[in-house]
Motif scaffolding. Structure first.
Motif, PDB file in Angstrom:
ATOM      1  N   ARG A   1      45.357  35.958  49.209  1.00  0.00           N
ATOM      2  CA  ARG A   1      46.027  37.119  49.792  1.00  0.00           C
ATOM      3  C   ARG A   1      47.500  37.058  49.427  1.00  0.00           C
ATOM      4  O   ARG A   1      48.086  35.984  49.347  1.00  0.00           O
ATOM      5  CB  ARG A   1      45.867  37.146  51.313  1.00  0.00           C
ATOM      6  CG  ARG A   1      44.425  37.348  51.747  1.00  0.00           C
ATOM      7  CD  ARG A   1      44.257  37.457  53.253  1.00  0.00           C
ATOM      8  NE  ARG A   1      44.808  36.288  53.915  1.00  0.00           N
ATOM      9  CZ  ARG A   1      45.564  36.333  55.014  1.00  0.00           C
ATOM     10  NH1 ARG A   1      45.869  37.470  55.572  1.00  0.00           N
ATOM     11  NH2 ARG A   1      46.006  35.219  55.559  1.00  0.00           N
ATOM     12  N   LEU A   2      48.094  38.229  49.216  1.00  0.00           N
ATOM     13  CA  LEU A   2      49.512  38.348  48.874  1.00  0.00           C
ATOM     14  C   LEU A   2      50.126  39.474  49.678  1.00  0.00           C
ATOM     15  O   LEU A   2      49.456  40.472  49.947  1.00  0.00           O
ATOM     16  CB  LEU A   2      49.681  38.698  47.395  1.00  0.00           C
ATOM     17  CG  LEU A   2      49.180  37.688  46.396  1.00  0.00           C
ATOM     18  CD1 LEU A   2      48.246  38.341  45.417  1.00  0.00           C
ATOM     19  CD2 LEU A   2      50.357  37.092  45.684  1.00  0.00           C
ATOM     20  N   TRP A   3      51.415  39.332  49.999  1.00  0.00           N
ATOM     21  CA  TRP A   3      52.123  40.432  50.633  1.00  0.00           C
ATOM     22  C   TRP A   3      53.624  40.201  50.512  1.00  0.00           C
ATOM     23  O   TRP A   3      54.093  39.068  50.491  1.00  0.00           O
ATOM     24  CB  TRP A   3      51.704  40.603  52.099  1.00  0.00           C
ATOM     25  CG  TRP A   3      52.038  39.463  53.006  1.00  0.00           C
ATOM     26  CD1 TRP A   3      53.138  39.337  53.795  1.00  0.00           C
ATOM     27  CD2 TRP A   3      51.255  38.275  53.232  1.00  0.00           C
ATOM     28  NE1 TRP A   3      53.097  38.156  54.496  1.00  0.00           N
ATOM     29  CE2 TRP A   3      51.947  37.496  54.171  1.00  0.00           C
ATOM     30  CE3 TRP A   3      50.043  37.804  52.721  1.00  0.00           C
ATOM     31  CZ2 TRP A   3      51.468  36.257  54.604  1.00  0.00           C
ATOM     32  CZ3 TRP A   3      49.569  36.587  53.162  1.00  0.00           C
ATOM     33  CH2 TRP A   3      50.278  35.825  54.099  1.00  0.00           C
ATOM     34  N   PRO A   4      54.391  41.290  50.403  1.00  0.00           N
ATOM     35  CA  PRO A   4      55.845  41.151  50.347  1.00  0.00           C
ATOM     36  C   PRO A   4      56.407  40.906  51.745  1.00  0.00           C
ATOM     37  O   PRO A   4      55.855  41.396  52.737  1.00  0.00           O
ATOM     38  CB  PRO A   4      56.306  42.506  49.797  1.00  0.00           C
ATOM     39  CG  PRO A   4      55.216  43.462  50.197  1.00  0.00           C
ATOM     40  CD  PRO A   4      53.940  42.660  50.229  1.00  0.00           C
ATOM     41  N   ALA A   5      57.484  40.148  51.824  1.00  0.00           N
ATOM     42  CA  ALA A   5      58.146  39.915  53.109  1.00  0.00           C
ATOM     43  C   ALA A   5      58.805  41.208  53.573  1.00  0.00           C
ATOM     44  O   ALA A   5      59.303  41.983  52.762  1.00  0.00           O
ATOM     45  CB  ALA A   5      59.190  38.813  52.976  1.00  0.00           C
ATOM     46  N   ARG A   6      58.794  41.422  54.862  1.00  0.00           N
ATOM     47  CA  ARG A   6      59.431  42.622  55.408  1.00  0.00           C
ATOM     48  C   ARG A   6      60.937  42.463  55.513  1.00  0.00           C
ATOM     49  O   ARG A   6      61.667  43.440  55.488  1.00  0.00           O
ATOM     50  CB  ARG A   6      58.874  42.923  56.791  1.00  0.00           C
ATOM     51  CG  ARG A   6      57.440  43.332  56.756  1.00  0.00           C
ATOM     52  CD  ARG A   6      56.950  43.661  58.146  1.00  0.00           C
ATOM     53  NE  ARG A   6      55.534  43.981  58.097  1.00  0.00           N
ATOM     54  CZ  ARG A   6      54.814  44.239  59.140  1.00  0.00           C
ATOM     55  NH1 ARG A   6      55.366  44.234  60.337  1.00  0.00           N
ATOM     56  NH2 ARG A   6      53.541  44.518  59.023  1.00  0.00           N
ATOM     57  N   THR A   7      61.404  41.228  55.657  1.00  0.00           N
ATOM     58  CA  THR A   7      62.823  41.002  55.926  1.00  0.00           C
ATOM     59  C   THR A   7      63.654  40.694  54.696  1.00  0.00           C
ATOM     60  O   THR A   7      64.856  40.809  54.730  1.00  0.00           O
ATOM     61  CB  THR A   7      62.998  39.847  56.926  1.00  0.00           C
ATOM     62  OG1 THR A   7      62.383  38.678  56.377  1.00  0.00           O
ATOM     63  CG2 THR A   7      62.367  40.184  58.259  1.00  0.00           C
TER      64      THR A   7
ATOM     65  N   LEU B   1      52.108  34.138  49.327  1.00  0.00           N
ATOM     66  CA  LEU B   1      50.829  33.868  48.689  1.00  0.00           C
ATOM     67  C   LEU B   1      50.057  32.922  49.600  1.00  0.00           C
ATOM     68  O   LEU B   1      50.513  31.810  49.870  1.00  0.00           O
ATOM     69  CB  LEU B   1      51.043  33.227  47.315  1.00  0.00           C
ATOM     70  CG  LEU B   1      49.821  32.658  46.606  1.00  0.00           C
ATOM     71  CD1 LEU B   1      48.819  33.760  46.264  1.00  0.00           C
ATOM     72  CD2 LEU B   1      50.245  31.909  45.342  1.00  0.00           C
ATOM     73  N   HIS B   2      48.913  33.370  50.084  1.00  0.00           N
ATOM     74  CA  HIS B   2      48.074  32.557  50.946  1.00  0.00           C
ATOM     75  C   HIS B   2      46.813  32.198  50.178  1.00  0.00           C
ATOM     76  O   HIS B   2      46.104  33.083  49.700  1.00  0.00           O
ATOM     77  CB  HIS B   2      47.713  33.331  52.224  1.00  0.00           C
ATOM     78  CG  HIS B   2      46.872  32.548  53.169  1.00  0.00           C
ATOM     79  ND1 HIS B   2      45.530  32.776  53.338  1.00  0.00           N
ATOM     80  CD2 HIS B   2      47.180  31.515  53.992  1.00  0.00           C
ATOM     81  CE1 HIS B   2      45.058  31.931  54.232  1.00  0.00           C
ATOM     82  NE2 HIS B   2      46.027  31.157  54.645  1.00  0.00           N
TER      83      HIS B   2
END
Length: 152
Positions: A82-88, A95-96
């Protein structure tokens, strides 16, 4: 043909980077190499370990190039990757990775991944992956029991 051998001999692009393993109280720097080969146009490899080490000395994860690109902008993937951009922070990508032996959460640079993907797209544009595959040669090798059909 052995896919890892084909990957190493194929035209492609690699970039060393540092991932940060996120722990409960601290994070640890983890050297890695992002690599892409024209012979495997849908995939990106993340090799953990020092650049230049033999591939057999480290751990390599295979990710879809499309998944990696999607993760730059929004949460992507399910299951083992799983991947996602940081909100902050604008430059952090999470990357998990999950395996039977455990799981790990890494931070890496979105800018590094975006630049890497841009280089891979110069080699094989998105949507042109199938054209880059040597399907006829792979099929001939499979049907011949793995023998190289060009070695006759």
């Amino acid at each position: 043909m052995d896919r890892d051998r084909a990957h190493r001999s194929s035209p492609g692009y690699s970039v060393p980077t540092t991932l940060h393993l996120v722990g409960p109280t601290s994070w640890t720097e983890v050297p890695a190499v992002l690599s892409y080969a024209v012979s495997d146009p849908f995939a990106v490899r993340i090799g953990f370990g020092e650049p230049g080490e033999p591939a057999d000395d480290g751990v390599t994860w295979l990710l879809g190039r499309e998944l990696l690109a999607a993760g730059l902008e929004r949460p992507a993937g399910d299951g083992d990757v799983r991947l996602w951009p940081a909100r902050t922070s604008g430059d952090v990508l999470y990357l998990h990775l999950r395996a039977p032996s455990g799981e790990a959460l890494f931070e890496l640079s979105r800018a590094t991944v975006a630049a890497f993907l841009q280089q891979t797209e110069a080699l094989v544009p998105p949507g042109q992956e199938t054209a880059a595959l040597a399907v006829d040669e792979e099929l001939a090798a499979l049907l011949s029991g793995g023998a190289d059909p060009g070695a006759r």
